[in-house]
Every structure is written in C-alpha cells, then in structure tokens.
Design a protein around this motif. Structure first.
Motif, PDB file in Angstrom:
ATOM      1  N   GLU A 206       0.847  -1.192   0.000  1.00  0.00           N
ATOM      2  CA  GLU A 206       0.000   0.000   0.000  1.00  0.00           C
ATOM      3  C   GLU A 206       0.884   1.244   0.000  1.00  0.00           C
ATOM      4  O   GLU A 206       1.499   1.569   1.010  1.00  0.00           O
ATOM      5  CB  GLU A 206      -0.930   0.020   1.219  1.00  0.00           C
ATOM      6  CG  GLU A 206      -1.839   1.240   1.227  1.00  0.00           C
ATOM      7  CD  GLU A 206      -2.799   1.237   2.409  1.00  0.00           C
ATOM      8  OE1 GLU A 206      -3.708   2.084   2.422  1.00  0.00           O
ATOM      9  OE2 GLU A 206      -2.637   0.417   3.311  1.00  0.00           O
TER      10      GLU A 206
ATOM     11  N   PHE B  36       0.153   8.349   0.669  1.00  0.00           N
ATOM     12  CA  PHE B  36      -0.619   9.356  -0.068  1.00  0.00           C
ATOM     13  C   PHE B  36       0.263  10.136  -1.022  1.00  0.00           C
ATOM     14  O   PHE B  36      -0.097  10.356  -2.176  1.00  0.00           O
ATOM     15  CB  PHE B  36      -1.304  10.297   0.933  1.00  0.00           C
ATOM     16  CG  PHE B  36      -2.280  11.243   0.299  1.00  0.00           C
ATOM     17  CD1 PHE B  36      -3.618  10.929   0.234  1.00  0.00           C
ATOM     18  CD2 PHE B  36      -1.859  12.462  -0.231  1.00  0.00           C
ATOM     19  CE1 PHE B  36      -4.535  11.798  -0.348  1.00  0.00           C
ATOM     20  CE2 PHE B  36      -2.762  13.342  -0.811  1.00  0.00           C
ATOM     21  CZ  PHE B  36      -4.099  13.003  -0.869  1.00  0.00           C
TER      22      PHE B  36
ATOM     23  N   LYS C  20       1.227   8.110  -4.120  1.00  0.00           N
ATOM     24  CA  LYS C  20       0.110   7.933  -5.048  1.00  0.00           C
ATOM     25  C   LYS C  20      -0.273   9.241  -5.725  1.00  0.00           C
ATOM     26  O   LYS C  20      -0.787   9.233  -6.840  1.00  0.00           O
ATOM     27  CB  LYS C  20      -1.094   7.334  -4.313  1.00  0.00           C
ATOM     28  CG  LYS C  20      -0.873   5.897  -3.882  1.00  0.00           C
ATOM     29  CD  LYS C  20      -2.160   5.199  -3.519  1.00  0.00           C
ATOM     30  CE  LYS C  20      -2.762   5.723  -2.252  1.00  0.00           C
ATOM     31  NZ  LYS C  20      -3.938   4.934  -1.829  1.00  0.00           N
TER      32      LYS C  20
ATOM     33  N   GLY D 133      -8.202   8.676  -0.445  1.00  0.00           N
ATOM     34  CA  GLY D 133      -7.468   8.447  -1.682  1.00  0.00           C
ATOM     35  C   GLY D 133      -7.166   9.727  -2.421  1.00  0.00           C
ATOM     36  O   GLY D 133      -7.772  10.776  -2.171  1.00  0.00           O
ATOM     37  N   THR D 134      -6.241   9.656  -3.365  1.00  0.00           N
ATOM     38  CA  THR D 134      -5.808  10.852  -4.080  1.00  0.00           C
ATOM     39  C   THR D 134      -6.808  11.302  -5.136  1.00  0.00           C
ATOM     40  O   THR D 134      -6.902  12.491  -5.430  1.00  0.00           O
ATOM     41  CB  THR D 134      -4.443  10.603  -4.737  1.00  0.00           C
ATOM     42  OG1 THR D 134      -4.499   9.417  -5.536  1.00  0.00           O
ATOM     43  CG2 THR D 134      -3.360  10.430  -3.693  1.00  0.00           C
TER      44      THR D 134
ATOM     45  N   SER E 270      -2.420   5.677   3.390  1.00  0.00           N
ATOM     46  CA  SER E 270      -3.007   6.590   2.413  1.00  0.00           C
ATOM     47  C   SER E 270      -3.886   7.644   3.081  1.00  0.00           C
ATOM     48  O   SER E 270      -4.701   8.296   2.431  1.00  0.00           O
ATOM     49  CB  SER E 270      -3.820   5.812   1.369  1.00  0.00           C
ATOM     50  OG  SER E 270      -4.831   5.052   1.995  1.00  0.00           O
TER      51      SER E 270
ATOM     52  N   HIS F  29      -7.823   0.736  -5.042  1.00  0.00           N
ATOM     53  CA  HIS F  29      -6.471   0.292  -5.400  1.00  0.00           C
ATOM     54  C   HIS F  29      -6.528  -0.482  -6.703  1.00  0.00           C
ATOM     55  O   HIS F  29      -5.635  -0.383  -7.540  1.00  0.00           O
ATOM     56  CB  HIS F  29      -5.905  -0.585  -4.285  1.00  0.00           C
ATOM     57  CG  HIS F  29      -4.602  -1.226  -4.614  1.00  0.00           C
ATOM     58  ND1 HIS F  29      -3.394  -0.576  -4.501  1.00  0.00           N
ATOM     59  CD2 HIS F  29      -4.306  -2.476  -5.082  1.00  0.00           C
ATOM     60  CE1 HIS F  29      -2.418  -1.387  -4.861  1.00  0.00           C
ATOM     61  NE2 HIS F  29      -2.931  -2.546  -5.223  1.00  0.00           N
TER      62      HIS F  29
END
Length: 287
Positions: free
Chosen positions: A72, A75, A78, A108-109, A167, A192
C-alpha cells in the motif's frame, strides 16, 4: 498540436500496457509493427510506463510489474501517479453531485482531487474517512483555499474516526460503526484495483471492511479511478462489480477494457470524451 500528440502518446501507452498485462510481456519489435511507430517511439513509451511503475523493462521488451497484493503506497507516492488523469476524472465526477445531497467520499488521491471540485456546490452534506478531504472543505469555508467561493458553500462535513492508514484514510471499527448508521445519496469511492473477477479491492484489510460499509450505506456507488487501476487486484475485495453504478475514468482506458466494462456496469464516464463511451454502441449492464 502538442495536446493532440500527448493524447496520442497516452492512448498508445495504454494499448502497450494492455498488451503487456494481457500477454504477460511484449517485445519492442512486436510493438513497432502493431502500432506502426518507430523503435525509438516504443522505447520512449516503455520508459514512461516504467517510470509510472506499471511495467518493468527487460532486454528487448517489457513485462508487467507484479506488485505484492498487500503493498500500500502512501498518499504522497500515489499523488504523483496519473496526476492529470485524476484532475480530469475529478471534473467529470463532480457533475454527478447534486446541490443539497448527502454524499460520501472515501480516502485516496482521486477523491481528494474530486473534493477540490465540490467546494462550490451548495448545501452538500459530506461524510468522509479522509482527513485530507475534510481539510479541503474546511479550507474552502475558512477562505484559505484558492478555490474558495465568497462566503463559502455551507457544506456540512462529517469526518469519521478511526485508525489512520498509509493513504491517510481512517478505518477500523470506529469508522465502520459511524458509517453504518448513515445513508448517502451517492458514494464516490477510490480503489487500489478494479477487475471483473475481484471487483473493487484494496491491500489494507481494515480499509476493505470500512469501504464495504460505505458501499452498503449508499443508494448509488460511483467509482473514481484512472485507467491503470483496471485489472489490478489488491489483497482484499470489498465489493463486486454488480454493486457499482458507474465508473468515472480517463481516456487511457483501452478498447478491450471498455468492452469488458460495458458488459458489467450500467454506466461508464470517460473524462474528456463524449459519453456514451461504450465501444460500438454497446450499453452497460442494466441500461
């Protein structure tokens, strides 16, 4: 002219990636014949895909990167991947949010990029398990964001508690209990990975359970994911594709992937394109 060349390069690289993943590897000379471009152009494309971390260059060609299903990224890591695609996806997805509605945004981004596009929609109630998403709305209301509108939008933001992931999502029993007690008009969720077999997946087991709660609490589920997420599988699945109402993605999605999605999902929105985006006039399942 430069924009057209960039678009063609993105489409070409998407085709190369699709071919690498489908066949388990390709040779440069095969790609030059298939794509009708020079050896140098193919090698530049492979360099670009290798920098994105989605292929590994080998002598004479490339193979897919087999990433551990439990890996994973953080942040910041990603955030640097498919940046322009995420901004385009955010613009397209923002059009699906109605003033006065109750929406949920996962961590998430891509959802972070979406949050920045939602700050001028009036009357939203926003539930999120992302500290960064909550901060976007707080900054807009405080007038410290360049996107802030005069007087703010009056969005009500509910930030779940929980344990922080790499993240920057809040997950675990505290988050799950909060989400289970709520109901949303629309859930915008980043992933993901997304695939026909595994559905929506993540490498984080606790995040999978929290995302499962999000999906179950929403009347409509909209996945926001760039084209590199198609065909990727994380450790834990949290929803099947028949629980998804729409996928918002970018134009790098290959024709083969679009055909698969057309058989599985009611709606596909490709940012920057006229939609419907299903190939050959095909319709999504249930449309």
């Amino acid at each position: 002219m430069g924009d057209n060349q960039n678009l063609l390069a993105e489409q070409r690289r998407a085709l190369i990636l699709d071919e690498v993943r489908r066949r388990g590897g390709v040779r440069v000379n095969e790609l030059t014949r298939k794509l009708h471009v020079s050896d140098m152009t193919v090698r530049r494309d492979l360099d670009a895909l290798a920098r994105q971390g989605v292929i590994e260059k080998v002598h004479g060609g490339a193979v897919p990167v087999v990433e551990a299903s439990t890996h994973e990224p953080g942040f910041e890591a990603k955030s640097s991947i498919e940046t322009s695609a995420k901004e385009q996806i955010a613009l397209a997805a923002a059009a699906l949010a109605q003033p006065g509605s109750a929406i949920a945004l996962s961590g998430g981004t891509t959802t972070f990029a979406l949050a920045r596009q939602l700050t001028d929609i009036p009357g939203l109630t926003v539930v999120t398990n992302s500290v960064r998403v909550a901060d976007v709305f707080h900054a807009a209301q405080a007038g410290t964001s360049p996107l802030a509108q005069p007087g703010g939008t009056g969005a009500t933001v509910v930030l779940t508690g929980g344990v922080r992931t790499p993240s920057d999502s809040l997950v675990g029993p505290v988050a799950d209990q909060a989400i289970r007690s709520l109901h949303f008009d629309v859930l915008f969720i980043g992933v993901h990975g997304i695939s026909v077999q595994a559905g929506l997946s993540t490498p984080n087991l606790a995040e999978a359970e929290t995302n499962r709660c999000f999906v179950q609490a929403a009347r409509r589920v909209v996945v926001v994911a760039d084209h590199t997420k198609w065909g990727t599988v994380g450790l834990s699945s949290f929803a099947s594709l028949d629980e998804v109402d729409a996928l918002v993605t970018d134009s790098g999605l290959s024709a083969g992937a679009r055909a698969e999605i057309a058989e599985q999902l009611p709606e596909l929105v490709v940012a920057g394109e006229q939609n419907g985006s299903y190939p050959d006039g095909a319709r999504g399942a249930g449309s």
